[in-house]
Design a protein around this motif. Structure first.
Motif, PDB file in Angstrom:
ATOM      1  N   PHE A  74       9.314 -28.304  25.260  1.00 18.23           N
ATOM      2  CA  PHE A  74       9.497 -27.434  26.417  1.00 18.23           C
ATOM      3  C   PHE A  74      10.625 -26.432  26.200  1.00 18.23           C
ATOM      4  CE2 PHE A  74       7.675 -30.934  29.347  1.00 18.23           C
ATOM      5  CZ  PHE A  74       6.392 -30.458  29.112  1.00 18.23           C
ATOM      6  N   GLU A  75      11.719 -26.886  25.612  1.00 23.34           N
ATOM      7  CA  GLU A  75      12.847 -25.985  25.377  1.00 23.34           C
ATOM      8  C   GLU A  75      12.465 -24.873  24.416  1.00 23.34           C
ATOM      9  OE1 GLU A  75      15.820 -28.726  24.100  1.00 23.34           O
ATOM     10  OE2 GLU A  75      16.616 -29.037  26.131  1.00 23.34           O
ATOM     11  N   GLU A  76      11.697 -25.225  23.390  1.00 27.75           N
ATOM     12  CA  GLU A  76      11.242 -24.204  22.445  1.00 27.75           C
ATOM     13  C   GLU A  76      10.329 -23.207  23.140  1.00 27.75           C
ATOM     14  OE1 GLU A  76       8.783 -23.878  18.207  1.00 27.75           O
ATOM     15  OE2 GLU A  76       9.435 -25.829  18.963  1.00 27.75           O
ATOM     16  N   ALA A  77       9.456 -23.726  24.013  1.00 34.20           N
ATOM     17  CA  ALA A  77       8.533 -22.850  24.729  1.00 34.20           C
ATOM     18  C   ALA A  77       9.269 -21.877  25.631  1.00 34.20           C
ATOM     19  CB  ALA A  77       7.548 -23.680  25.546  1.00 34.20           C
ATOM     20  N   SER A  78      10.349 -22.322  26.248  1.00 35.72           N
ATOM     21  CA  SER A  78      11.081 -21.453  27.172  1.00 35.72           C
ATOM     22  C   SER A  78      11.727 -20.280  26.454  1.00 35.72           C
ATOM     23  CB  SER A  78      12.142 -22.260  27.929  1.00 35.72           C
ATOM     24  OG  SER A  78      13.180 -22.675  27.060  1.00 35.72           O
ATOM     25  N   ARG A  79      11.882 -20.398  25.132  1.00 35.08           N
ATOM     26  CA  ARG A  79      12.495 -19.304  24.364  1.00 35.08           C
ATOM     27  C   ARG A  79      11.468 -18.276  23.897  1.00 35.08           C
ATOM     28  NH1 ARG A  79      15.681 -23.808  22.523  1.00 35.08           N
ATOM     29  NH2 ARG A  79      14.287 -24.143  20.759  1.00 35.08           N
ATOM     30  N   GLU A 144      14.185 -24.776  33.339  1.00 36.39           N
ATOM     31  CA  GLU A 144      14.498 -23.622  32.496  1.00 36.39           C
ATOM     32  C   GLU A 144      13.241 -22.823  32.184  1.00 36.39           C
ATOM     33  OE1 GLU A 144      16.407 -25.317  29.118  1.00 36.39           O
ATOM     34  OE2 GLU A 144      18.258 -25.824  30.193  1.00 36.39           O
ATOM     35  N   LEU A 145      12.128 -23.536  31.996  1.00 36.59           N
ATOM     36  CA  LEU A 145      10.869 -22.843  31.717  1.00 36.59           C
ATOM     37  C   LEU A 145      10.410 -22.045  32.935  1.00 36.59           C
ATOM     38  CD1 LEU A 145       8.775 -22.499  29.461  1.00 36.59           C
ATOM     39  CD2 LEU A 145       7.513 -24.408  30.456  1.00 36.59           C
TER      40      LEU A 145
END
Length: 206
Positions: A74-79, A144-145
């Motif tokens: 998810f964190e990678e996707a939000s970037r 964050e997303l």
């Protein structure tokens, strides 16, 4: 005596975790003994207990690893710009844990293992703390997303980000529960269902 490399230690820990997960998924957490785990991984008691003191530590490590992997996705996707929509993202994450990790009918067993972990939190305070920390991390990552969706103009700001995050987590949990109970749920069903819901146009009162 030759020094054991970190790569060897990591590989051995991975071997133990994967074998324990197969045992728990196949026979259930309470019906699986440490002797069953030793047989599954083909190691001595001393080799296994060097890493884990018992079933509780094994199940806690499996749960922590799952949350860590999902949160990282998810964190990678939000970037990404723009970030992937929920149907694409949830589909990718669930495939990672229910399709790429296990095959065929074993997916239902693996989903049942996840439900067993959830139920264990009712009696195991340490596991409850592990899952609570993982859940809080998931809410933060999804929040964050959601903010990334808003920054890219693909989601309105009239609903608090945490409420959207909780709903999306519940969607994934519900999918896992269906897979555990009925075993006939493919990830593309979830993707298509979310895509259909996302296509709705709300009629605002004038």
């Amino acid at each position: 005596m030759a020094r054991v490399s970190q790569e060897h230690l990591d590989a051995r820990r991975r071997q133990i975790l994967d074998g324990a997960a197969r045992c728990f998924a196949r026979n259930g957490f309470h019906a699986t003994s440490m002797a069953d785990v030793l047989t599954e991984v083909g190691l001595s008691a001393g080799a296994v207990y060097r890493y884990f003191r018992g079933k509780e530590e094994l199940i806690g490590a499996i749960a922590t690893e799952a949350f860590t992997g999902i949160r990282s996705a998810f964190e990678e996707a939000s970037r990404a710009t723009p970030p992937p929509t929920p149907d694409v993202l949830l589909g990718a994450v669930l495939r990672l844990f229910l399709e790429e990790r296990v095959a065929g009918a074993d997916r239902q067993a693996f989903a049942r293992l996840i439900l067993q972990v959830w139920s264990e939190t009712l009696r195991n305070e340490q596991l409850f703390e592990t899952l609570s920390a993982g859940y809080d991390g998931m809410r933060e990552a999804w929040g964050e997303l959601v903010e990334a969706y808003r920054a890219n103009g693909i989601m309105t700001a009239d609903v608090p980000a945490d409420r959207v995050a909780r709903t999306l987590i519940a969607t994934a949990q519900g999918f896992i529960a269906q897979q555990a109970l009925f075993g006939d749920v493919e990830v593309d069903i979830l993707e298509d269902g979310l895509r259909g819901l996302m296509s709705m146009e709300m009629q605002r009162p004038s």
